[in-house]
Motif scaffolding. Structure first.
Motif, PDB file in Angstrom:
ATOM      1  N   ARG A  68      34.203  -4.837  17.585  1.00 14.59           N
ATOM      2  CA  ARG A  68      33.473  -3.646  18.028  1.00 14.59           C
ATOM      3  C   ARG A  68      33.446  -2.590  16.926  1.00 14.59           C
ATOM      4  O   ARG A  68      32.447  -1.879  16.775  1.00 14.59           O
ATOM      5  N   ALA A  69      34.540  -2.486  16.175  1.00 14.50           N
ATOM      6  CA  ALA A  69      34.556  -1.525  15.065  1.00 14.50           C
ATOM      7  C   ALA A  69      33.490  -1.920  14.039  1.00 14.50           C
ATOM      8  O   ALA A  69      32.745  -1.071  13.530  1.00 14.50           O
ATOM      9  N   GLN A  70      33.406  -3.234  13.787  1.00  8.59           N
ATOM     10  CA  GLN A  70      32.394  -3.737  12.850  1.00  8.59           C
ATOM     11  C   GLN A  70      30.989  -3.411  13.365  1.00  8.59           C
ATOM     12  O   GLN A  70      30.121  -2.963  12.607  1.00  8.59           O
ATOM     13  N   ALA A  71      30.770  -3.642  14.656  1.00  8.32           N
ATOM     14  CA  ALA A  71      29.458  -3.386  15.263  1.00  8.32           C
ATOM     15  C   ALA A  71      29.108  -1.894  15.163  1.00  8.32           C
ATOM     16  O   ALA A  71      27.974  -1.528  14.845  1.00  8.32           O
ATOM     17  N   TRP A  72      30.086  -1.038  15.437  1.00 11.29           N
ATOM     18  CA  TRP A  72      29.890   0.426  15.356  1.00 11.29           C
ATOM     19  C   TRP A  72      29.440   0.795  13.944  1.00 11.29           C
ATOM     20  O   TRP A  72      28.491   1.555  13.759  1.00 11.29           O
ATOM     21  N   LEU A  73      30.147   0.218  12.955  1.00  7.26           N
ATOM     22  CA  LEU A  73      29.821   0.545  11.561  1.00  7.26           C
ATOM     23  C   LEU A  73      28.453  -0.001  11.149  1.00  7.26           C
ATOM     24  O   LEU A  73      27.728   0.640  10.384  1.00  7.26           O
TER      25      LEU A  73
END
Ligand code: HEM
Length: 133
Positions: free
Chosen positions: A85-90
């Protein structure tokens, strides 16, 4: 010395910041990994994020004035923030930066700060890693 120190918020400008974050939440709203943890109506989320990013970039403390100490990691605890999810946010942020044509050194530094903050927000393993602990 004629080099002038500029506050990132002033360099970017309030209007451009709002434009960036609108482009960001437009993507969050459609992202299969993010959509499920965000509210349906992102109006209030966008408003708070504009306030937060304003102070994150050295502008007036709009977020703290209305909501108190940011404590961002604690405020994200009710949500499962996984590495995915952090990757997706970025990714949503990077694409939003493309859309509003943010580039150069400014973008590089801003984005790196967001990478660090996003990593700090991770509080759960990826879903498929569960059960292996
Ligand atoms: C790492 C991935 C991240 C995920 C999956 C995520 C997810 C979320 C979610 C689900 C909310 C609640 C939305 C709402 O109820 O309105 C939220 C709120 C918020 N997030 Fe994140 N977030 C992430 C990273 C970040 C980062 C890096 C920042 C700042 C640089 C940030 C700043 C905020 C702010 C300011 C709020 C509003 C807090 C409030 O309710 O007062 N988030 N985030």
């Amino acid at each position: 010395m004629n080099r002038k120190y500029t506050i990132p918020y002033e360099e970017l400008g309030a209007e451009k910041l709002a434009e960036l974050l609108r482009a960001f939440y437009k993507r969050v709203a459609k992202h299969p990994k993010l959509r499920p943890i965000f509210p349906e109506d992102l109006t209030e989320t966008l408003r708070k994020q504009i306030q937060f990013q304003t102070q994150f970039l050295g502008g007036p403390n709009l977020y703290t004035e209305e909501h108190g100490h940011p404590m961002m990691r604690a405020r994200h605890m009710p949500f499962k923030i996984t590495p995915e999810r952090a990757q997706a946010w970025l990714e949503c942020m990077s694409e939003a930066m493309d859309e509003v044509e943010l580039d150069g050194k400014f973008r590089e530094i801003y984005y790196q700060r967001l990478v660090m903050t996003a990593q700090h927000m991770i509080n759960s393993p990826d879903e498929d890693e569960e059960g292996f602990e």
